[in-house]
Design an enzyme around this catalytic site. Structure first.
Site, short mmCIF file in Angstrom:
data_model
loop_
_atom_site.label_atom_id
_atom_site.label_comp_id
_atom_site.label_asym_id
_atom_site.label_seq_id
_atom_site.Cartn_x
_atom_site.Cartn_y
_atom_site.Cartn_z
N HIS A 205 -2.31 -10.30 -4.02
CA HIS A 205 -3.53 -11.13 -4.06
C HIS A 205 -3.16 -12.58 -4.38
CE1 HIS A 205 -5.45 -7.14 -5.20
NE2 HIS A 205 -6.23 -7.53 -4.22
N VAL B 25 2.67 -7.85 1.48
CA VAL B 25 3.62 -8.08 0.37
C VAL B 25 4.02 -6.70 -0.16
CG1 VAL B 25 3.95 -9.19 -1.87
CG2 VAL B 25 2.43 -10.23 -0.17
#
Ligand code: PAF
Length: 282
Positions: free
Chosen positions: A37, A178
């Site tokens: 995030h 990620v």
């Protein structure tokens, strides 16, 4: 960083920046924040003067029996992480602020077709919930750009369609997945994994890689590659919802000759439903 809970306060801050001709970036989240995030936040800073992050666990995108109540909520920790990353404004509204008539009775945004396949087939109504809340956030924040992770590949495709179909003047930026050091895609739901499941979880991405490695072979049979990946996951203790080789652009089933593909999977490991994908080009 300012933290606000109401639409009125949100509009106050964003309105000030607009009057000063600032470019506003939006990072919508459901909280339970982790490094992935925060990379979305970093990406927003590449092209925006002011960054708004939202933390809202959206009831409309959870089906019956799903983890709405269990979804990780720790607003203080989320706020601290966002502040450290330089976010200017955190919008963390209660449900009544987003759905004044209640989520069930609210007007919704439905993107036909793409919302009903893959994860949408297993989570009916999920992408309508996502499309609705993102459309509302676009209307409330009126960002110049918004950033989403490519881990949620189908979600990103739905959001791109909403943006085009409803003429939102928003640049939608997708950020590559990620991963943890062992390849597991970062996700708020990884915290549902036991230590033993966490050890096995990277097999999901590895099996997608093994599948993608076969795609360029002459005569590759996509359906049998999907079946073999599904069996591979089952052998590792996953309960796969699907493994599917799709066209990257419109997520329709891929056929021989298609050059831009994506291998997508959703599979349960214990009580965690993991999703991952791997784009592939000829
Ligand atoms: O990806 C998420 O966290 C959510 O689906 C989103 C885009 C914030 C909408 O609730």
């Amino acid at each position: 960083m300012q933290t606000v809970n109401t639409v009125k306060e949100l509009k106050h801050w964003v309105g000030r920046w607009r009057r000063d001709d600032m470019r506003v970036g939006l990072v919508p989240t459901m909280g339970g924040l982790h490094e992935a995030h925060l990379r979305l936040v970093d990406a927003a800073f590449h092209s925006a003067d002011r960054v708004v992050a939202t933390v809202f666990v959206n009831p409309m995108q959870f089906g019956e029996g799903e983890d709405f109540n269990a979804y990780p909520r720790d607003l203080d920790q989320d706020a601290a992480l966002l502040e450290e990353r330089g976010v200017h404004l955190l919008f963390a509204p209660p449900v009544s602020e987003i759905y004044p008539s209640g989520a069930a009775a609210s007007t919704r945004v439905t993107v036909p077709g793409i919302s009903d396949i893959l994860c949408g087939a297993f989570r009916p109504g999920h992408f309508t919930g996502v499309a609705t809340v993102v459309a509302k956030l676009f209307n409330l924040v009126r960002p110049d750009m918004a950033v989403f992770g490519e881990k949620d590949y189908q979600q990103l495709a739905v959001i791109r369609r909403v943006t085009v179909d409803l003429n939102f003047p928003v640049e939608v930026v997708g950020l590559p997945t990620v991963r943890e050091a062992d390849g597991l895609a970062m996700s708020s739901r990884n915290r549902y994994l036991s230590a033993e499941e966490r050890r096995r979880a990277p097999r999901l991405q590895q099996i997608l890689q093994e599948t993608a490695a076969q795609l360029g072979r002459p005569g590759a049979d996509f359906r049998s590659l999907e079946a073999s990946a599904t069996r591979g996951l089952e052998a590792e203790g996953f309960r796969p919802d699907y493994v599917s080789i799709r066209r990257a652009g419109d997520l329709q089933p891929a056929a021989a000759g298609d050059r831009d593909l994506v291998v997508l999977a959703a599979a349960w490991l214990g009580r965690a439903r993991l999703i991952d994908n791997l784009p592939w080009s000829a």
